[in-house]
Design a protein around this motif. Structure first.
Motif, PDB file in Angstrom:
ATOM      1  N   THR A  65      27.030  41.192  41.479  1.00 40.06           N
ATOM      2  CA  THR A  65      27.641  42.542  41.236  1.00 40.06           C
ATOM      3  C   THR A  65      26.647  43.698  41.253  1.00 40.06           C
TER       4      THR A  65
ATOM      5  N   ASN B 131      25.708  39.782  39.092  1.00 38.31           N
ATOM      6  CA  ASN B 131      27.166  39.687  39.202  1.00 38.31           C
ATOM      7  C   ASN B 131      27.794  39.372  37.849  1.00 38.31           C
TER       8      ASN B 131
ATOM      9  N   GLY C 165      27.966  42.460  35.692  1.00 42.01           N
ATOM     10  CA  GLY C 165      29.119  43.299  35.997  1.00 42.01           C
ATOM     11  C   GLY C 165      30.396  42.740  35.409  1.00 42.01           C
ATOM     12  N   SER C 166      30.573  41.420  35.492  1.00 40.51           N
ATOM     13  CA  SER C 166      31.777  40.785  34.936  1.00 40.51           C
ATOM     14  C   SER C 166      31.836  40.958  33.416  1.00 40.51           C
TER      15      SER C 166
ATOM     16  N   LEU D 234      32.752  44.580  32.510  1.00 42.92           N
ATOM     17  CA  LEU D 234      34.195  44.804  32.669  1.00 42.92           C
ATOM     18  C   LEU D 234      34.975  44.141  31.546  1.00 42.92           C
TER      19      LEU D 234
ATOM     20  N   ARG E 234      28.057  45.692  45.945  1.00 43.98           N
ATOM     21  CA  ARG E 234      28.723  44.491  45.445  1.00 43.98           C
ATOM     22  C   ARG E 234      27.778  43.295  45.516  1.00 43.98           C
TER      23      ARG E 234
ATOM     24  N   GLN F 266      38.274  48.833  36.460  1.00 44.38           N
ATOM     25  CA  GLN F 266      38.444  47.860  37.531  1.00 44.38           C
ATOM     26  C   GLN F 266      38.010  48.454  38.878  1.00 44.38           C
TER      27      GLN F 266
ATOM     28  N   ARG G 214      34.357  48.294  38.997  1.00 39.62           N
ATOM     29  CA  ARG G 214      33.942  46.916  39.280  1.00 39.62           C
ATOM     30  C   ARG G 214      34.102  46.590  40.767  1.00 39.62           C
ATOM     31  N   ASN G 215      35.209  47.017  41.349  1.00 35.01           N
ATOM     32  CA  ASN G 215      35.472  46.705  42.756  1.00 35.01           C
ATOM     33  C   ASN G 215      34.535  47.450  43.701  1.00 35.01           C
TER      34      ASN G 215
ATOM     35  N   VAL H 202      30.132  49.129  38.016  1.00 31.10           N
ATOM     36  CA  VAL H 202      30.706  49.186  36.675  1.00 31.10           C
ATOM     37  C   VAL H 202      29.637  49.095  35.593  1.00 31.10           C
ATOM     38  N   GLU H 203      28.563  48.379  35.848  1.00 34.03           N
ATOM     39  CA  GLU H 203      27.600  48.127  34.784  1.00 34.03           C
ATOM     40  C   GLU H 203      26.903  49.391  34.312  1.00 34.03           C
TER      41      GLU H 203
ATOM     42  N   TYR I  44      30.090  53.026  34.184  1.00 27.51           N
ATOM     43  CA  TYR I  44      31.397  52.962  33.499  1.00 27.51           C
ATOM     44  C   TYR I  44      31.654  54.257  32.731  1.00 27.51           C
TER      45      TYR I  44
END
Length: 482
Positions: free
Chosen positions: A23, A178, A181-182, A185, A299, A464, A467-468, A472-473, A476
């Motif tokens: 991510t 990654n 990032g998850s 979120l 990404r 979201q 994130r996509n 996001v990290e 946000y």
């Protein structure tokens, strides 16, 4: 062949890397002041394992604090970091196969040999003219010291496998990013959900107080003879209904805080005080092509697949190079002599040239496996790019729709509040009974609940989208408008 053992050493690295994903990172915006953090109480278990325990009282927690804790304490992050260490260890193992291998060896031995048992007789020596005494038992004491060197001089497969292992290290790092990032979120979504629960509790408490006042008015009207017992019953039922809703909201809030504790590595019993409020800010729409370009650049799952593609491509080159000859050097230098006597230098130098002669089936089989991995990863990359576009389009639609829903929900709350005020005034003036009041209170409760839910959906859809697009990290705050 020496290069075959090197390849087998690399296989665990390739297997680990081909299952990893990724991510994002981006620039930071202005941060809110950090809430004070109380001293953390820990206990030490056997094996030097530290376990965090709940602190007395409620722990102040902002959204930034929650995400920061999640990035440090979440189990998936910790496992990804250990996987990085594992893969890096495998890379060092592969690298060592290309470096000179030097070892020092020293030994001392004492032997007692029975020459007669080995076939040496005194009579045989006499026939050769030896007339002295013959002792068939001989003692031999020797000591030696050696320095050994082994070096791959020309080994193309080993070189390509080392290059592949280096890229495998990159894949492991992207997998950790990654996971970050998850986790961002997941923690952000759970925190926003807890904020929605807290807002729902505030709404229910306000409705309970309003219903208590309405019940008192109904009782007073009934006792004064200007109201009916039915009005009092309606008011009591409505009050108890709101009390039930309040109990459910408090229970949901408590469970969601426990889930938040789990995500950020706190004990389940740790009490929390959420210091932030649910944000609401209009999000500036981003052109689709710009969002896609940003996602293709940031990404980490896409970057991870591309790195795995490099791993597979270099592995294929290594397989093709197995038909090349390899050249290695092996030798030593040292001293050897009697333990109590004279020592003399000894050495050995050997060059080894090897190449496969009849391994065609094995080489073709390995080549097909490597080409299949390259083709499969290329197809996954193409598919993921299409999926990224689909996810971005869906997220943009969610952001637009939830934004409109928030506006409508706010208008509904205002209208329901005005309707309740008018119904209350009519009941207080004795123009009507309290049935319209109860209905208006139920309408207001539903409108406030929908506003809370739509605001949560709006903020979650923006997270979201971040994130996509792969940011996001660190962005946000920008997407939430904080």
């Amino acid at each position: 062949m020496g290069n075959f053992s090197i390849k087998m050493t690399f296989l665990p690295v390739a297997v680990v890397c081909l299952g990893l994903s990724g991510t994002v990172q981006a620039q930071k915006t202005d941060e809110l002041p950090q809430a004070p953090t109380p001293n953390v109480v820990v206990t030490k278990l056997a094996g030097d394992v530290l376990v965090e325990r709940a602190t007395p009282g409620a722990l102040p927690l902002s959204l930034d604090d929650a995400i920061e804790r999640g990035l440090k304490k979440n189990l998936q992050i910790l496992l990804s970091q250990q996987n990085e260490r594992y893969v890096h260890g495998q890379v060092l193992t592969v690298k060592n196969s290309l470096l000179p291998s030097m070892t020092a060896q020293a030994q001392s031995s004492a032997q007692q040999i029975n020459l007669a048992a080995l076939g040496f007789k005194g009579t045989q020596l006499a026939d050769l003219g030896f007339t002295g005494p013959f002792n068939p038992i001989v003692r031999v004491d020797t000591t030696s010291a050696q320095m050994k060197l082994n070096q791959q001089l020309f080994n193309v497969p080993a070189y390509y496998l080392y290059r592949a292992a280096q890229k495998a290290d990159t894949v492991a790092s992207l997998s950790t990013l990654n996971q970050r990032g998850s986790v961002t979120l997941a923690v952000g979504t759970q925190y926003l959900l807890a904020l929605a629960d807290a807002s729902q509790i505030e709404n229910e408490r306000a409705l309970v107080k309003a219903n208590e006042v309405a019940l008192q008015q109904a009782k007073a009207s009934h006792e004064a003879g200007v109201g009916t017992h039915l009005d009092e019953l309606r008011a009591r039922v409505q009050l108890q209904t709101e009390q039930q809703s309040l109990i459910n909201a408090e229970n949901t809030f408590a469970k969601d805080k426990i889930a938040l504790n789990r995500l950020i590595g706190l004990p389940a019993e740790q009490e929390l005080t959420l210091t932030d409020t649910a944000p609401f800010a209009e999000f500036a729409e981003m052109p689709l092509e710009q969002a896609k370009a940003l996602a293709f650049e940031r990404r980490k799952d896409l970057l991870s697949l591309q790195a795995q593609m490099d791993v597979a491509d270099r592995t294929l080159k290594a397989v093709r190079a197995e038909r090349y000859p390899s050249l290695a050097f092996d030798g030593y230098y040292g001293v050897l002599g009697e333990t109590q006597g004279l020592y003399h230098g000894v050495f050995s130098a050997m060059g080894k040239l090897s190449f496969p002669i009849f391994q065609e089936a094995q080489l073709r089989g390995e080549s097909q496996v490597a080409r299949a991995q390259v083709t499969g990863l290329r197809q996954q990359i193409d598919s993921l790019k299409v999926t990224i576009e689909q996810q971005i389009r869906a997220s943009m639609l969610d952001v637009q729709a939830s934004n409109e829903l928030v506006k409508v929900a706010k208008s509904n709350v205002d209208l329901a509040t005005e309707q309740l005020q008018q119904a209350t005034d009519r009941f207080a003036a004795g123009v009507d009974d309290n049935l319209p009041v109860v209905q208006a209170q139920a309408t207001l409760a539903a409108a406030q609940s929908r506003l809370v839910n739509t605001l949560y959906q709006y903020n979650q859809s923006k997270l979201q989208l971040a994130r996509n697009t792969g940011v996001v990290e660190t962005q946000y705050k920008v997407y939430l408008g904080r």
